[in-house]
Design an enzyme around this catalytic site. Sequence first.
Site, mmCIF file in Angstrom:
data_model
loop_
_atom_site.group_PDB
_atom_site.id
_atom_site.type_symbol
_atom_site.label_atom_id
_atom_site.label_comp_id
_atom_site.label_asym_id
_atom_site.label_seq_id
_atom_site.Cartn_x
_atom_site.Cartn_y
_atom_site.Cartn_z
ATOM 1 N N SER A 1 14.089 -55.627 -20.211
ATOM 2 C CA SER A 1 13.285 -56.340 -19.214
ATOM 3 C C SER A 1 13.652 -57.821 -19.113
ATOM 4 O O SER A 1 13.345 -58.465 -18.107
ATOM 5 C CB SER A 1 11.800 -56.200 -19.527
ATOM 6 O OG SER A 1 11.531 -56.636 -20.848
ATOM 7 N N ASP B 1 1.910 -63.000 -22.647
ATOM 8 C CA ASP B 1 3.337 -62.699 -22.612
ATOM 9 C C ASP B 1 4.103 -63.976 -22.953
ATOM 10 O O ASP B 1 4.197 -64.898 -22.126
ATOM 11 C CB ASP B 1 3.739 -62.182 -21.234
ATOM 12 C CG ASP B 1 5.203 -61.768 -21.169
ATOM 13 O OD1 ASP B 1 5.947 -62.006 -22.139
ATOM 14 O OD2 ASP B 1 5.616 -61.199 -20.127
ATOM 15 N N HIS C 1 8.824 -62.936 -21.951
ATOM 16 C CA HIS C 1 9.456 -63.050 -20.636
ATOM 17 C C HIS C 1 9.281 -64.466 -20.092
ATOM 18 O O HIS C 1 8.665 -65.317 -20.739
ATOM 19 C CB HIS C 1 8.862 -62.010 -19.686
ATOM 20 C CG HIS C 1 9.080 -60.606 -20.147
ATOM 21 N ND1 HIS C 1 8.116 -59.887 -20.826
ATOM 22 C CD2 HIS C 1 10.155 -59.786 -20.040
ATOM 23 C CE1 HIS C 1 8.584 -58.676 -21.115
ATOM 24 N NE2 HIS C 1 9.816 -58.590 -20.656
#
Length: 580
Positions: free
Chosen positions: A303, A546, A549
């Site tokens: 990702s 998060d 990312h």
Amino acid sequence: MADITKHAPIGFGGRNLISDFKIHFSLFRTKTTVAIAYGFGFMFVFIAVTIFLPFTLSPPNSSSPCFTSIFAASTSSTSSSSSSPSFFSYLNAHNSSPTEDNVRSLNPTMRQYNFNKEPPVEVLKPTSTSVLHSEYRNTAISNFTSESNKGSSDVKNHTQIADRLEFLKENLTQTDKVEYLKTNQSTIGGTNHSNTKGKKNGDRGFTENGLIKNLTSSDDLINSLMKCNFYDGNWVKDDSYPLYKPGSCSLIDEQFNCFLNGRPDNDYQRMKWKPKACTLPRLNGSHMLEMLIGKRLVFVGDSLNRNMWESLICILRNSVKDQSKVYEQQGRHNFRTKASFSFIFEDYNCTVEFFVTPFLVQEWDVDNKNGTKKETLRLDIIERSADHYKNADIIVFNTGHWWTHEKTSKGEDYYQEGSHVYKELNVLEAFRKALTTWGRWIDANVNPMKTLLFFRGYSASHFSGGQWNSGGQCDHETEPIKNDTYLTPYPPKMTVLENVLKGMKTRVTYLNVTTMTDYRKDGHPSIYRKQNYSEEEKRSPLSFQDCSHWCLPGVPDAWNEILYAELLVNQKQRQKRHQD
């Protein structure tokens, strides 16, 4: 009469006036006649030479440029292939308006571009240290020659060349004695992108066009990049960033769209990565699309590579006039599933693709004694979709984050080779085995004469007080790390990666972004990873953050600027190899 003239006495003594007058009048008439005869003769010779010489000295089947200049003839032309141009042609050429050719001769610093030939492309091999050194970049040149570079250039006339030179003039500026590309352009002067539609893959290589050579005409720029370690630098604030307007790219996953998710600060969008030894050129989306005409650029990995892929899609799409001609092949808008995705840039006949494969090797399962299935990771088999991208023109690989999860970290009854499932295997050893399998597959299946390979290194996380699944947080971070002592040690997995890359036959350019991302504790989505929280998340929003990312616009944009710079360096080295 000569004797009379010679011996005639001076004065009027002994002779009358009429006699003397007759004598002198006779002499005058003789001299005038001779002078007139000579004059007519000279004029005749001059006219004959004037008319005769231009036709004699001009190239065959051409009118004399000198004759044309005198009589204003409108049909004259001079052959450029003459091996002995006339003196008059030379004079005429230096008194006429400069053409594209004589502009280059008047300006010796202007590069002379070859739009029809491409030297081989080199792919860089990493160093044995944690940083890709510039001297290795300068010497690591492979025998890459794109099979698709057999096509001819689309630059067909001086008008297009003039437009491209004008575009170059407008887009280069001087800063610290290093010329770099200015702001992102939405169009390219003098280039009709519609004429590339429908071309077969390979009609023009990703550097087989005039524009890249124009944009890289500054030797100072390219030479500084060739000598530069892109990964040794700092983040600096630049108010001309980001590369695309926040909220303008509908293709960004909700997970990365911090702006639309309500993040109040915006300095994280205005940071540019500045290597110490050079200035990276700003990524020009139009120019990069020119480089990709007829090509496939593929991202393969987890990702975090999806993060980088979406960043590049937004940058490139933002530079296209008609954005309806940019679309996902199957019309999808959600990219978080385990699948492959391909964005088509119709006017450029190119695709920018993403293949989801977090380990680069194959996820597997085996039968338990009780009849259930148990997940394993086959360290000895390349992942399933590999055959679909092995012939791509540019491939950017990554893996890393999934190797930090609990199952992979513990390594208990999870890693498999052949029919053997290891009861326990150290994660670093498993990582080495998996990358070795990947490297052997590259050496056996990817044609280095066609495909340019990159491997992007590990991207740093910044969880504080826990991990991604245990309450780790980063929502209070609004500035990058400024003191190097607070950076984390270089990850052992990246040392394993470097050793694997060194042992491969095929050269791979290592995008070593680990340290540059470690500075950016401010760049993660944190609590701004979604708009609608579940009831559990609402009760304790700070526990679901998060910090792995990156927000978009943000840090991955800088990774793509480095990719862009690496392509420019490769182009320069190909030109140098071709000249040698």
